[in-house]
Design an enzyme around this catalytic site. Structure first.
Site, mmCIF file in Angstrom:
data_model
loop_
_atom_site.group_PDB
_atom_site.id
_atom_site.type_symbol
_atom_site.label_atom_id
_atom_site.label_comp_id
_atom_site.label_asym_id
_atom_site.label_seq_id
_atom_site.Cartn_x
_atom_site.Cartn_y
_atom_site.Cartn_z
ATOM 1 C CG HIS A 205 -25.320 38.285 -3.681
ATOM 2 N ND1 HIS A 205 -26.444 38.737 -3.049
ATOM 3 C CD2 HIS A 205 -25.690 37.199 -4.411
ATOM 4 C CE1 HIS A 205 -27.451 37.954 -3.370
ATOM 5 N NE2 HIS A 205 -27.024 37.011 -4.201
ATOM 6 C CG ASP B 158 -24.268 31.918 -10.642
ATOM 7 O OD1 ASP B 158 -24.791 30.824 -10.365
ATOM 8 O OD2 ASP B 158 -24.893 32.880 -11.099
HETATM 9 N N1 ACO Z 1 -16.053 42.525 -9.662
HETATM 10 C C1 ACO Z 1 -15.503 43.711 -9.419
HETATM 11 N N2 ACO Z 1 -16.094 44.701 -8.738
HETATM 12 C C2 ACO Z 1 -17.312 44.477 -8.282
HETATM 13 C C3 ACO Z 1 -17.972 43.261 -8.485
HETATM 14 C C4 ACO Z 1 -17.300 42.264 -9.204
HETATM 15 N N3 ACO Z 1 -17.871 41.078 -9.457
HETATM 16 N N4 ACO Z 1 -19.187 43.326 -7.913
HETATM 17 C C5 ACO Z 1 -19.305 44.530 -7.376
HETATM 18 N N5 ACO Z 1 -18.183 45.246 -7.594
HETATM 19 C C6 ACO Z 1 -17.904 46.617 -7.165
HETATM 20 C C7 ACO Z 1 -18.503 47.583 -8.166
HETATM 21 O O1 ACO Z 1 -17.624 47.904 -9.191
HETATM 22 C C8 ACO Z 1 -18.849 48.739 -7.279
HETATM 23 O O2 ACO Z 1 -17.664 49.486 -7.061
HETATM 24 P P1 ACO Z 1 -17.718 51.108 -6.984
HETATM 25 O O3 ACO Z 1 -18.534 51.379 -5.756
HETATM 26 O O4 ACO Z 1 -16.289 51.475 -6.863
HETATM 27 O O5 ACO Z 1 -18.374 51.564 -8.231
HETATM 28 C C9 ACO Z 1 -19.220 48.104 -5.933
HETATM 29 O O6 ACO Z 1 -18.596 46.840 -5.945
HETATM 30 C C10 ACO Z 1 -20.719 47.899 -5.761
HETATM 31 O O7 ACO Z 1 -21.214 47.259 -6.916
HETATM 32 P P2 ACO Z 1 -22.708 47.399 -7.395
HETATM 33 O O8 ACO Z 1 -22.835 47.004 -8.829
HETATM 34 O O9 ACO Z 1 -23.248 48.728 -7.009
HETATM 35 O O10 ACO Z 1 -23.400 46.345 -6.479
HETATM 36 P P3 ACO Z 1 -24.708 45.596 -6.812
HETATM 37 O O11 ACO Z 1 -25.268 45.168 -5.538
HETATM 38 O O12 ACO Z 1 -25.613 46.411 -7.681
HETATM 39 O O13 ACO Z 1 -24.155 44.388 -7.704
HETATM 40 C C11 ACO Z 1 -23.907 42.303 -8.730
HETATM 41 C C12 ACO Z 1 -24.391 43.063 -7.484
HETATM 42 C C13 ACO Z 1 -24.696 42.788 -9.964
HETATM 43 C C14 ACO Z 1 -24.161 40.829 -8.519
HETATM 44 C C15 ACO Z 1 -22.387 42.570 -8.949
HETATM 45 O O14 ACO Z 1 -21.678 42.187 -7.809
HETATM 46 C C16 ACO Z 1 -21.842 41.877 -10.197
HETATM 47 O O15 ACO Z 1 -21.970 42.420 -11.309
HETATM 48 N N6 ACO Z 1 -21.207 40.681 -10.034
HETATM 49 C C17 ACO Z 1 -20.677 39.928 -11.152
HETATM 50 C C18 ACO Z 1 -21.799 39.101 -11.804
HETATM 51 C C19 ACO Z 1 -22.232 37.941 -10.942
HETATM 52 O O16 ACO Z 1 -21.424 37.173 -10.427
HETATM 53 N N7 ACO Z 1 -23.575 37.797 -10.823
HETATM 54 C C20 ACO Z 1 -24.180 36.692 -10.045
HETATM 55 C C21 ACO Z 1 -24.874 37.238 -8.846
HETATM 56 S S1 ACO Z 1 -25.444 35.960 -7.826
HETATM 57 C C22 ACO Z 1 -26.776 35.372 -8.575
HETATM 58 O O17 ACO Z 1 -27.460 35.956 -9.359
HETATM 59 C C23 ACO Z 1 -27.110 34.029 -8.182
#
Ligand code: ACO
Length: 378
Positions: free
Chosen positions: A262, A315
């Site tokens: 998140h 979710d």
């Molecule tokens: N699985 C694996 N690794 C993850 C995940 C995940 N679900 N989420 C974040 N990471 C890792 C990234 O790979 C990244 O690693 P790195 O630094 O080695 O490159 C690090 O954590 C930071 O991730 P970012 O994408 O920079 O974080 P951001 O805050 O932009 O992402 C997001 C948030 C888009 C929700 C992300 O966690 C994601 O894609 N999750 C999966 C989709 C999801 O469940 N979305 C629902 C969100 S809640 C909602 O909308 C109600």
């Protein structure tokens, strides 16, 4: 030119762009409050109608206020037949595309579309809260060549939503679970869809435009689309024993595990636990506990990532609940939108009340002073 020192805040991470009186989120401690009330109290003790009132009016209603609000919601559920015709025309599209188009189309039939006063916008937000479930369920019927189920004014918001699925009155426990799900999704600060709705409202566009924008932005898999993808993942995992390998493989390929992570929460999303309990109970009741067991196994496999602030989000459990309730997978994101209408509405109202055009800058890093060459010579 273009070489001045500029601080770039990619993704606007950590930037406060305004103040709000609506929703408090503490991502480090995993706290969420609507209007100062804990999400835990609201999930356990409130109803969606009461929570929507709270978000929109700023305080909990007394009995008479709630009855009046509920009466307006129940009497506003129908949608114009011309909108049903539009839905029929595009029935094979994804339900989120249909929802976006139908909400946009509703603006042509709402008598107050152009009235951007506080009162009219509030009334439109309440009408949309009532109409959006009807759009989603009418489309679901129409695409199966069935007649849409007419909304039932005797039923609460959540019960009527489930009723419109197949015309049968849902049991109390499933209604309560659906109601809780709508409460948990009702608002969430300046997430991507609410921010986009505010950008739209910031130009003084009307509420239907702003909510159409919110729906568009919600549809992406990084935002509302995650529940649908969690269900796909759980089906692919197939059994709890296979969860660890499945997750390891995803992460090895630098893919995301849906329903985890998140932008704001670096502790567990406080909404997730409520739905976890719901999946467990519903799975047992339906004699189908396997999905819950797979979810728990995926959570276990992701435990090492908690150190990096990657926890389950709202979710992760929602999708399996909807699946157990017999709701088609492609309706999962529209369900999120149904819950979120009061949240988008209040954010648009806050934006109007204290408006400023939302217009950040992009730092140009391309070339300059290039010579224009006519097309014949390129
Ligand atoms: N699985 C694996 N690794 C993850 C995940 C995940 N679900 N989420 C974040 N990471 C890792 C990234 O790979 C990244 O690693 P790195 O630094 O080695 O490159 C690090 O954590 C930071 O991730 P970012 O994408 O920079 O974080 P951001 O805050 O932009 O992402 C997001 C948030 C888009 C929700 C992300 O966690 C994601 O894609 N999750 C999966 C989709 C999801 O469940 N979305 C629902 C969100 S809640 C909602 O909308 C109600």
């Amino acid at each position: 030119m273009g070489d001045e020192k500029v601080n770039i805040h990619r993704g606007l991470v950590g930037i406060h762009f305004d103040r709000t009186q609506t929703t408090y989120i503490n991502g480090k401690q995993g706290i969420l409050e609507y209007r100062g009330y804990s999400i835990h109290d609201l999930a356990e003790k409130s109803t969606f109608e009461e929570t929507a009132y709270l978000l929109l009016h700023g305080n909990l209603p007394n009995k008479a206020q709630l009855d009046e609000f509920d009466k307006i919601l129940r009497s506003s559920r129908k949608i114009p037949s011309k909108v049903l015709k539009i839905i029929e025309t595009i029935k094979s599209a994804h339900p989120m595309d249909v929802l976006r188009t139908a909400v946009s189309a509703l603006s042509a039939f709402d008598k107050e579309t152009d009235d951007k006063s506080y009162e009219a916008t509030l009334r439109k937000g309440i009408r949309l809260t009532a109409q959006v479930p009807t759009i989603v369920m009418s489309h679901n019927a129409i695409r199966q060549n069935k007649k849409p189920v007419t909304p039932n004014p005797e039923l609460s918001h959540a019960a009527n939503f489930l009723y419109m699925l197949d015309g049968s009155i849902p049991p109390e426990n499933t209604t309560k679970l659906m109601d809780k799900d709508f409460i948990l999704h009702a608002d969430h600060g300046s997430n991507a869809s609410a921010f986009a709705a505010r950008v739209c409202a910031g130009t003084q566009a009307d509420l239907h435009s702003a909510i159409t924008t919110g729906i568009s932005v919600l549809s992406g898999p990084s935002h509302g689309g995650a529940a649908e993808n969690v269900m796909k993942m759980v089906k692919e995992v197939r059994s709890p024993e296979k969860a660890k390998d499945y997750v390891t493989n995803l992460l090895r390929n630098k893919e995301r595990v849906m329903g985890f992570g998140h932008r704001v929460y670096k502790a567990e999303d406080p909404r997730a636990g409520h739905l976890k309990e719901g999946v467990e109970a519903l799975g047992k009741e339906k004699g189908d506990p396997g999905w819950y067991e797979i979810l728990v196994a995926v959570m276990d496999a992701m435990k090492p990532y908690q150190r990096r602030g990657i926890h389950v989000n709202v979710d992760f459990f929602a999708g399996v609940i909807y699946h157990l309730l017999g709701i088609p997978t492609d309706l999962f994101v529209p369900i999120f939108a149904i819950g979120r209408i009061p949240g988008w509405t209040i954010q648009v109202l806050e934006q109007y009340e204290h408006n400023i055009l939302l217009r950040p800058l992009l730092h140009y890093t391309g070339e300059h002073e290039k010579q224009y060459i006519s097309i014949e010579k390129r």
